[in-house]
Design an enzyme around this catalytic site. Structure first.
Site, PDB file in Angstrom:
ATOM      1  N   ASP A  12       0.878  -1.168   0.000  1.00  0.00           N
ATOM      2  CA  ASP A  12       0.000   0.000   0.000  1.00  0.00           C
ATOM      3  C   ASP A  12       0.918   1.222   0.000  1.00  0.00           C
ATOM      4  OD1 ASP A  12      -2.059   1.799   0.054  1.00  0.00           O
ATOM      5  OD2 ASP A  12      -3.066   0.942   1.801  1.00  0.00           O
TER       6      ASP A  12
HETATM    7  C1  BGC Z   1      -4.884   3.506   0.043  1.00  0.00           C
HETATM    8  C2  BGC Z   1      -4.983   2.485  -1.071  1.00  0.00           C
HETATM    9  C3  BGC Z   1      -4.766   3.166  -2.396  1.00  0.00           C
HETATM   10  C4  BGC Z   1      -3.416   3.875  -2.378  1.00  0.00           C
HETATM   11  C5  BGC Z   1      -3.101   4.584  -3.677  1.00  0.00           C
HETATM   12  C6  BGC Z   1      -3.622   4.350  -0.038  1.00  0.00           C
HETATM   13  O1  BGC Z   1      -3.666   5.409   0.865  1.00  0.00           O
HETATM   14  O2  BGC Z   1      -4.929   2.847   1.284  1.00  0.00           O
HETATM   15  O3  BGC Z   1      -6.227   1.853  -1.038  1.00  0.00           O
HETATM   16  O4  BGC Z   1      -4.836   2.233  -3.438  1.00  0.00           O
HETATM   17  O5  BGC Z   1      -3.434   4.848  -1.343  1.00  0.00           O
HETATM   18  O6  BGC Z   1      -3.929   5.665  -3.869  1.00  0.00           O
END
Ligand code: BGC
Length: 806
Positions: free
Chosen positions: A229
């Site tokens: 993530d």
């Molecule tokens: C989120 C993810 C997301 C990623 C990219 C993170 O803060 O938890 O779900 O895909 O950002 O935007």
């Protein structure tokens, strides 16, 4: 290794740099070896491809794409064929916009109704979550784009989401928090997975060999890549050794240097690095081929129609007294509620989509055969009472046959980056609804909310339609249902409790310290309410139709069940036939029953169909912590078939031979898990459940690189406490403004180490160590660490860049 030839020609610097992102969304290309860069984008319910400056919080605009209903909405359809159709549309749009990996779907379990991202997740039930997620994955990947189920795993809380240790027993982990991912991987064949921010039992998800190797790759046969993530990498080397391929978004070259150093020092082996490079190369090279087929456009109107179908199939009719709905032709209606003018059709944060078009009730209600006596906003979205709006609303309500009230949760109620603190809708909306009911008792409520809400006011309505967050085409879908063009068939993906306090983890959520203890174990959602005998307002799997279904002739076969379902009402419609399995008097504690199969069936008025639901490897299994394997307890299982968890129409018994020779638990030592009274689990019983000591999650002593900014309130340094105060003031101001400030929320919950992981190389871990020293009151050694680190980092980055250019 498939790409051994290329890997042989790569320098260690190239390999290490390849395993982390070069920017917000892209991987690094290596031109001299013909290795291209690939592009990742959110999201789960619509493509969020940013053309300009990238961010992962939904701050900067993205290119127009279809905004489908969110996962929480589509899960109510219980329709995997629909999930696949939506997935195909998402895949086509991703392909058209040059996106290789679509970062979704999100399938974390709704442990608590308070989690700020519940709108992005499918269900409280892992089987339903997994089946719908797998259907999205199949659809997306059929178009040559990879799906990325997320967040693996046990990511149930937004508060300090990057600095949180989920303490959960192995059985609960397997049965509740992993089963959905297992289905998405095994049945959907997901080619990428996103590792979660949090730790699971003391090890970051991204470094967790048990999760990433033993379970994901070895047990489930996952052959794709693991992507962190955004900012979830803690120690990249440990991540790589555990099976994680790509650190995102842009740690600069600091992470790559750490990786090389780890190989040199023997902390990890170069084979680990090569294996991860090989897996990533497989993905990158596949995309290179797929990109040739890339179309430049997608069919905006056709995808809008899919969004509309998804919304229509997913709205749940909660109440319909005296056949209030559907509305008769020519009914005099008053349209009341700000949400009829400015809909809330999607959530906030990284999943934010810039829709290709947007329907609103106020603009399209004129196309329907209704007499609109007036339309007004009725209440203010800010939560303030507004006497003028209210008066307008009461005036038109008095002139209508039926009042349709559009209400629900405002934008500031649910979002990535924060959890809710209660389950109520704004008080000014409740006040108005009560007054409307006083003027006109033919009150129909249309709710927009991405997660469960308390509904003590439901008695004021004759009918209630819950639309969740219904996407850009939701308004048309809702009016189709209200006027009877579409017969509602949505069934709740979650239980709606009478009150927040009834939820099984009420006393444990959100965790206020470093550990989040999953003391309730497997008792999540209906598994708990049924076991503990807690009444709910609307049960899991519930939803009304304009027609009536009859169930008959249940047969148990060797491979599953067969049942006849007949549409005995006056309208064509669809029923979700649900199969639950329970084992009365089980030796291993378990819920009363669990969802183990379902099928959505469309029946014309008067039609009957034989519905078959197969048993599968999950139907009778439980996870035995003693043998560390899936087992079956011998016994006579109840197979319960019905239209909701509380509406079981037919039950049959089915004997199963067991594999369990020795029961895994000592009942005397864990009585509460056998009775389901788990709201106040004593330490001794929780220890028995997790099979060891309860980790100490207390914050004390000095802050470390993995502590969150919001913990600076107890920092030794006055400067750090000042920063904390300013951050808190900014957060408070944003909270009051009614629109969550995602940037502030992100920083507030972010651990110090993320500075080195998300600043494109401007800050490295040595500098972070210096900053943490300052926070802990060691100003001089800290500042000199930061300054020296700054120059060393610049020099080392330059030297590394040179090596990459050779
Ligand atoms: C989120 C993810 C997301 C990623 C990219 C993170 O803060 O938890 O779900 O895909 O950002 O935007």
């Amino acid at each position: 290794m498939k790409y051994a030839e290329i890997i042989k020609r790569m320098t260690i610097e190239e390999k290490a740099a390849f395993l982390s992102g070069k920017g917000e969304w892209q991987t690094r290309e290596i031109d001299r070896l013909g290795i291209p860069s690939i592009f990742c984008s959110d999201g789960p319910h619509g493509v969020r491809k940013q053309a300009g400056a990238g961010d992962h919080l939904g701050l900067n605009e993205s290119l127009p794409a279809t905004c489908f209903p969110t996962a929480a909405t589509v899960a109510n359809s219980w329709d995997t064929e629909l999930g696949e159709a939506m997935g195909e549309a998402l895949g086509e749009e991703a392909m058209a916009l040059g996106v290789n990996v679509l970062l979704g779907p999100g399938l974390n379990i709704k442990r608590s109704p308070l989690c700020g991202r519940n709108f992005e997740y499918f269900s409280e039930d892992p089987y339903l979550s997994g089946k719908i997620a797998a259907s999205y994955v199949r659809g997306i990947q059929s178009k040559g784009v990879y799906a990325c189920p997320k967040h693996f795993a046990v990511n149930s809380q937004e508060l300090r989401r990057m600095a949180m240790n989920a303490v959960v027993d192995e059985r609960t982990l397997r049965e509740i928090y992993l089963t959905g991912f297992e289905i998405a991987v095994r049945e959907g064949h997901a080619k990428t997975i996103m590792s979660a921010y949090n730790e699971v039992n003391g090890t970051y998800a991204n470094e967790n060999k048990h999760l990433l190797k033993d379970i994901l790759r070895d047990e489930w046969g996952f052959d794709g890549i693991v992507i962190t993530d955004w900012g979830a990498s803690n120690d990249h080397a440990l991540g790589v050794a555990a099976g994680s391929n790509l650190e995102m978004p842009n740690p600069g070259l600091g992470s790559a240097r750490e990786l090389i150093e780890a190989v040199r020092s023997g902390k990890i082996s170069e084979t680990d690095v090569d294996e991860r490079v090989d897996e990533l190369l497989d993905t990158v090279m596949t995309f290179n081929g797929n990109a040739q087929k890339k179309a430049g456009t997608f069919d905006v109107d056709a995808h809008h129609e899919i969004a509309r179908r998804a919304s229509a199939e997913s709205a749940v009719l909660l109440k319909n007294e005296a056949g209030t709905l559907p509305l008769k032709k020519g009914t005099k209606v008053a349209i009341i509620g700000d949400l009829a003018f400015t809909p809330r059709y999607q959530g906030a944060g990284s999943s934010l989509v810039n829709p290709t078009k947007l329907e609103t009730i106020s603009e399209i209600v004129g196309n329907y055969d209704l007499q609109v006596v007036g339309m007004t906003k009725g209440y203010s979205r800010s939560g303030e009472e507004d006497a003028t709006l209210k008066k307008e609303a009461l005036d038109i309500a008095g002139r209508a046959d039926v009042v349709i009230y559009f209400f629900g949760l405002n934008e500031d109620s649910e979002s990535e980056g924060m959890d809710r603190t209660h389950m109520r809708i704004p008080q000014n909306q409740i006040t108005l609804l009560k007054e409307l009911a006083g003027v006109n008792n033919n009150l129909v409520g249309v709710i927009s909310a991405g997660s469960a809400i308390e509904m003590p006011w439901n008695t004021h309505f004759k009918a209630i339609l819950h639309t969740y967050l219904c996407g850009q085409a939701g308004a048309g879908a809702v009016l189709d249902i209200l006027t009877g063009k579409v017969n509602p068939s949505g069934k709740l993906n979650e239980s709606i409790p009478l009150r927040l306090e009834d939820n099984s983890c009420f006393g444990y959520y959100p965790a206020s310290e470093r550990t989040s203890e999953y003391r309730e174990g497997i008792y999540v959602g209906y598994r708990y309410y049924e076991k503990a005998g807690i009444p709910v307002l609307y049960p899991f799997g519930y939803g009304l139709s304009y027609t009536e279904f009859k169930y008959s002739d249940l047969e148990i076969t060797k491979t599953g069940i067969r049942v006849t379902v007949s549409n005995e009402g006056e309208k064509d419609g669809a029923e979700v036939v649900q199969m639950y399995v329970g084992l009365p008097n089980a030796g291993v504690f378990r819920p009363e029953k669990e969802l183990k199969g379902f099928k959505k069936v469309f029946l014309k008025k008067g039609e009957s169909k034989k519905v078959e639901i197969s048993f599968d490897d999950k139907t009778f299994r439980y996870f035995n912590v003693k043998t560390d394997s899936w087992e079956v307890e011998e016994g006579d299982y109840d197979i319960k078939i019905g239209g909701s968890s509380a509406d079981i129409r037919l039950t049959a018994s089915c004997h199963r031979e067991g594999t369990t020779h020795e029961l895994p638990y000592n009942r005397e030592k864990m009585e509460c898990y056998y009775t389901g009274k788990i709201t106040n689990v004593p330490d001794a019983e929780f220890k028995e459940l997790i099979g060891g000591e309860i980790p100490n999650g207390k914050w004390c002593g000095e802050l470390g690189v993995n502590d969150a900014f919001c913990q600076m309130y107890y920092a030794k340094s006055g400067l750090a406490r000042f920063v904390y105060k300013s951050l808190t003031a900014m957060k408070k101001k944003a909270d009051e403004s009614g629109k969550p400030d995602l940037n502030t929320l992100f920083i507030y919950n972010m651990p110090f180490r993320a500075m080195a992981k998300m600043t494109g190389g401007a800050v490295d871990m040595d500098m972070v160590q210096g900053i943490v020293k300052i926070v802990n009151g060691h100003f001089l050694s800290g500042i000199s660490g930061v300054i020296c680190g700054y120059f060393r980092n610049r020099r080392q980055n330059r030297e590394y860049e040179k090596k990459l250019k050779v």
